[in-house]
Design a protein around this motif. Structure first.
Motif, PDB file in Angstrom:
ATOM      1  N   UNK A   1      26.842 -18.869  14.724  1.00  8.64           N
ATOM      2  CA  UNK A   1      27.410 -17.749  15.456  1.00  8.64           C
ATOM      3  C   UNK A   1      28.149 -18.182  16.727  1.00  8.64           C
ATOM      4  N   UNK A   2      27.612 -19.175  17.426  1.00  5.98           N
ATOM      5  CA  UNK A   2      28.255 -19.595  18.676  1.00  5.98           C
ATOM      6  C   UNK A   2      29.593 -20.297  18.449  1.00  5.98           C
ATOM      7  N   UNK A   3      29.872 -20.681  17.203  1.00  9.50           N
ATOM      8  CA  UNK A   3      31.125 -21.371  16.901  1.00  9.50           C
ATOM      9  C   UNK A   3      32.196 -20.450  16.307  1.00  9.50           C
TER      10      UNK A   3
ATOM     11  N   UNK B   1      35.225 -26.258  26.374  1.00  3.86           N
ATOM     12  CA  UNK B   1      35.613 -24.924  26.818  1.00  3.86           C
ATOM     13  C   UNK B   1      36.811 -24.370  26.052  1.00  3.86           C
ATOM     14  N   UNK B   2      37.543 -25.256  25.369  1.00  2.00           N
ATOM     15  CA  UNK B   2      38.739 -24.777  24.645  1.00  2.00           C
ATOM     16  C   UNK B   2      38.369 -24.007  23.388  1.00  2.00           C
ATOM     17  N   UNK B   3      37.080 -24.003  23.024  1.00  2.11           N
ATOM     18  CA  UNK B   3      36.642 -23.147  21.908  1.00  2.11           C
ATOM     19  C   UNK B   3      35.654 -22.085  22.396  1.00  2.11           C
ATOM     20  N   UNK B   4      35.633 -21.868  23.704  1.00  5.51           N
ATOM     21  CA  UNK B   4      34.834 -20.789  24.257  1.00  5.51           C
ATOM     22  C   UNK B   4      33.382 -21.132  24.486  1.00  5.51           C
TER      23      UNK B   4
ATOM     24  N   UNK C   1      34.614 -27.540  15.262  1.00  4.26           N
ATOM     25  CA  UNK C   1      34.095 -26.900  16.479  1.00  4.26           C
ATOM     26  C   UNK C   1      32.804 -27.568  16.944  1.00  4.26           C
ATOM     27  N   UNK C   2      31.970 -27.986  15.991  1.00  4.42           N
ATOM     28  CA  UNK C   2      30.733 -28.695  16.344  1.00  4.42           C
ATOM     29  C   UNK C   2      31.049 -29.996  17.070  1.00  4.42           C
TER      30      UNK C   2
END
Length: 342
Positions: free
Chosen positions: A281-283, A338-341, A327-328
């Protein structure tokens, strides 16, 4: 983590995968013929709910932000988690178009306009109304909790009637609709924010839940069959029943969101699936940012037929998985996470 966060995580991951299925099903917009038309129309309409559900999740998770932090911190978090990644990946999209696809170079002013209008990667359109929604939260959250159910339900109901339902009804009957009737206080995607808050914070009786499931299925069927009936004789895609604030989409999204909330007991029995969704979910925000490049490049380099059902289903799962892996890896690099939130 709370039960609420569990079902929200499941909804978030499923919606992210659904978005990728839509983007892998781009053949729909070429208006193919025969079986390909029916399968692409099915996927296009069956997975039409993810974007509305993303807005519903925002309503469910952010409306009570004042219980946790100030409005200043709220905006700081939104900037860090959404605005900065949007700007970073918009710059990447400019470089991608110029150097990978050899688009003609724009001047600085046109490039800035292109970023703001999401010219370079069209799916980033989602972030502009999302930012507008974020700017509305301080006003909506100022409504006292004891009044929210009545106020939000009234606004959502009026918006559904005058923004979602009547414009399409008027179109079908050949009448001209006056958009001045639409409710200004809930323009754009705010209807989903309000509904998301209501569904996540107020209990529904079992019979009411089943009614919403039927409404959700009916919303899907209206868009699917309506698009068939109007498009095939016209020889082109007729979008009368399409649009994320159109009544079929609202009906379908509400049914889906109710399902996610009240299927929690089932997710608990699927403990491994639940844990996977909680981890992924965080990704999902990052997955949304990066997956489009894979959707474009993988078929080109691997010579994949984008009209094949394999690409539009298993291919979407593969794109989701690869995007999650990217993303991982990025999340483990402090300078750029930070570029993927994150």
């Amino acid at each position: 983590m709370s039960e609420k966060k569990n079902w929200i995580a499941v909804a978030n991951v499923c919606a992210c995968l659904g978005v990728i299925i839509l983007h892998c099903n781009g053949v729909f917009w070429t208006f193919p013929s025969g079986r390909l038309w029916y399968t692409s129309n099915f996927l296009e309409t069956f997975f039409y709910w993810p974007v509305p559900v993303f807005f519903m999740i925002s309503g469910a998770t952010l409306m009570n932000y004042r219980d946790r932090y100030s409005t200043g911190i709220f905006f700081k978090k939104r900037i860090q988690r959404t605005v900065i990644p949007f700007l970073v990946w918009s710059i990447i999209s400019v470089l991608y178009r110029y150097f990978y696809w050899h688009w003609p170079h724009d001047g600085l002013r046109d490039t800035i306009s292109g970023v703001l209008t999401t010219k370079y990667v069209g799916i980033y359109w989602f972030f502009i109304p999302l930012f507008a929604v974020y700017m509305s939260f301080p006003l909506l959250s100022a409504v006292e909790k004891k009044y929210r159910q009545t106020v939000f339900l009234l606004i959502a109901g009026l918006t559904f009637i005058f923004t979602s339902l009547l414009p399409t009804v008027f179109t079908l009957t050949g009448l001209q609709y006056n958009k001045g009737l639409q409710i200004p206080v809930a323009g754009g995607y705010m209807i989903y924010v309000l509904i998301g808050y209501l569904i996540s914070n107020f209990d529904l009786k079992k019979k009411t839940r089943y009614l919403f499931y039927v409404i959700g299925l009916l919303g899907w069927f209206i868009q699917f069959e309506g698009t068939n009936l109007l498009s095939l004789p016209a020889g082109k895609i007729v979008e009368t029943f399409k649009g994320y604030v159109n009544f079929p989409a609202v009906m379908q999204a509400v049914g889906i969101f109710v399902f996610f909330r009240y299927a929690c007991d089932r997710w608990k029995r699927l403990e491994r699936f639940d844990k996977i969704c909680m981890s992924l979910s965080k990704y999902t925000f990052g997955i949304y940012l990066v997956h489009f490049y894979l959707v474009e490049m993988i078929p080109e380099h691997l010579h994949i037929d984008t009209g094949s059902i394999c690409w539009r289903t298993a291919g979407a799962v593969a794109v989701f998985s690869i995007s999650a892996l990217i993303c991982f890896v990025i999340s483990k690099i402090p300078v750029i996470r930070k570029c993927i939130g994150l």
